[in-house]
Enzyme design. Structure first.
Site, short mmCIF file in Angstrom:
data_model
loop_
_atom_site.label_atom_id
_atom_site.label_comp_id
_atom_site.label_asym_id
_atom_site.label_seq_id
_atom_site.Cartn_x
_atom_site.Cartn_y
_atom_site.Cartn_z
N ARG A 34 0.86 -1.20 0.00
CA ARG A 34 0.00 0.00 0.00
C ARG A 34 0.89 1.24 0.00
O ARG A 34 2.12 1.13 0.03
CB ARG A 34 -0.97 0.00 1.19
CG ARG A 34 -0.30 -0.20 2.52
CD ARG A 34 -1.28 -0.67 3.60
NE ARG A 34 -0.56 -1.08 4.79
CZ ARG A 34 -0.28 -0.28 5.80
NH1 ARG A 34 -0.68 0.97 5.79
NH2 ARG A 34 0.39 -0.73 6.85
N ASP B 47 9.14 -10.41 5.82
CA ASP B 47 9.31 -9.31 6.77
C ASP B 47 10.78 -8.86 6.67
O ASP B 47 11.68 -9.63 7.04
CB ASP B 47 8.97 -9.86 8.17
CG ASP B 47 9.17 -8.84 9.27
OD1 ASP B 47 9.92 -7.87 9.07
OD2 ASP B 47 8.60 -9.04 10.36
N ASN C 275 11.69 0.63 0.86
CA ASN C 275 10.58 1.52 1.21
C ASN C 275 9.87 1.12 2.52
O ASN C 275 9.30 1.97 3.19
CB ASN C 275 9.57 1.54 0.05
CG ASN C 275 8.24 2.13 0.47
OD1 ASN C 275 8.09 3.34 0.55
ND2 ASN C 275 7.26 1.27 0.77
N TYR D 159 11.74 6.89 15.16
CA TYR D 159 11.58 7.00 13.70
C TYR D 159 12.67 7.90 13.10
O TYR D 159 13.30 7.54 12.10
CB TYR D 159 10.18 7.55 13.41
CG TYR D 159 9.82 7.67 11.95
CD1 TYR D 159 9.49 6.55 11.20
CD2 TYR D 159 9.77 8.91 11.33
CE1 TYR D 159 9.13 6.67 9.87
CE2 TYR D 159 9.41 9.04 10.00
CZ TYR D 159 9.08 7.91 9.27
OH TYR D 159 8.72 8.02 7.96
N ALA E 196 15.59 8.62 14.31
CA ALA E 196 16.90 7.95 14.40
C ALA E 196 17.05 6.93 13.27
O ALA E 196 18.10 6.82 12.64
CB ALA E 196 17.06 7.28 15.76
#
Ligand code: NAP
Length: 244
Positions: free
Chosen positions: A12, A60, A87, A152, A154
């Site tokens: 998504r 994952d 991404n 986030y 970092a």
């Protein structure tokens, strides 16, 4: 022979749009997702309408063994990987005072360690091929920092250091490594914010609006193309002027 792009976290949002945009430009696509859902299968169909191949590869990225299998399945199917787009990413925002160690580590593991895992695996194929593009998705908060996002920020700052180091390491093998740093982009990640918070952020953006996944994907397309053949180690902000 078509070029092959592997995009992580493409179920998504920005990752899905990058996959569609690269497909429109003739790339065969390996679409990584954690779980193959109906919506991922629908995205595969949409991609195939552009007369390119699309492989769904579950995994994952924060798990090293999954990054190995994602890479292997892609190479088994297509014989090569020309472009890797790291991404996949998560947030788990809170002030440091409330943050548990696992809240910090989980975000670092997906965003930064995941980028390492995928790059380590894919770069070995690119090194043999003496060619490749690696495009990492960072964030403007990796440059500026942001209260409530120490984990986030970092992870995204780490991605910038990783990108520049690898650009230096891999240039001799003709592998270009760059990052994009999106600002405030309309996806599920930002939709969780309250309207008044969104409005406050938008007011701080010179272009006075959120960006779209398409606007990020277009820059990734440029970095994956022959038009960017003399660009490596750069961080390109896509933020409507949010951070200057
Ligand atoms: P999103 O809509 O929340 O999508 C995140 C994607 O990452 C989903 O496909 C998700 O899969 C996947 N993912 C999460 N953890 C994963 C893992 N361990 N392994 C594989 N895939 C995983 O977010 P987005 O806005 O598109 O964000 C995409 C990237 O852009 C992220 O790196 C984000 O940090 C960055 N970014 C976004 C913004 C923004 O304003 N939106 C700004 C700057 C940077 P599931 O469907 O399985 O959850």
């Amino acid at each position: 022979m078509s070029k092959v792009a592997l995009i992580t976290g493409a179920s998504r949002g920005i990752g899905k749009q990058i996959a569609i945009t690269l497909a429109k430009n003739g790339f065969d696509i390996a679409l990584n997702c954690r779980k193959e859902t109906d919506s991922v299968i629908e995205t595969k169909r949409e991609i195939e309408e552009y007369k390119v191949k699309c492989l769904i590869v579950e995994g994952d990225v924060s798990k090293y063994e999954d990054s190995e299998s994602i890479t292997k399945k892609t190479v088994d199917e297509f014989g090569k990987i020309d472009v890797l787009v790291n991404n996949a990413g998560i947030t788990n925002d809170m002030l440091l005072i409330r943050m548990k160690q696992e809240d910090f580590i989980n975000v670092i593991n997906t965003n930064l360690v995941g980028t390492f895992n995928m790059t380590k695996n894919v770069a070995s194929y690119m090194m043999k091929a003496k060619s490749g593009r690696i495009i990492n998705v960072s964030s403007v908060v990796g440059i500026s920092g942001n209260a409530g996002q120490s984990n986030y920020s970092a992870s995204k700052a780490g991605i910038i250091g990783f990108t520049k180091s690898l650009a230096k390491e891999l240039a001799g093998r003709n592998i270009l490594v760059n990052a994009v740093a999106p600002g405030f982009i309309q996806t599920d990640m930002t939709n969780i914010l309250k309207d008044e918070v969104k409005e406050k952020i938008v007011q701080q953006i010179p272009l006075k609006r959120e960006g779209t996944a398409e606007e990020v994907a277009n820059v990734v397309k440029f970095l994956a193309s022959d038009d960017s053949s003399y660009i490596t180690g750069q961080v390109i902000q896509i933020d409507g002027g949010m951070l200057m």
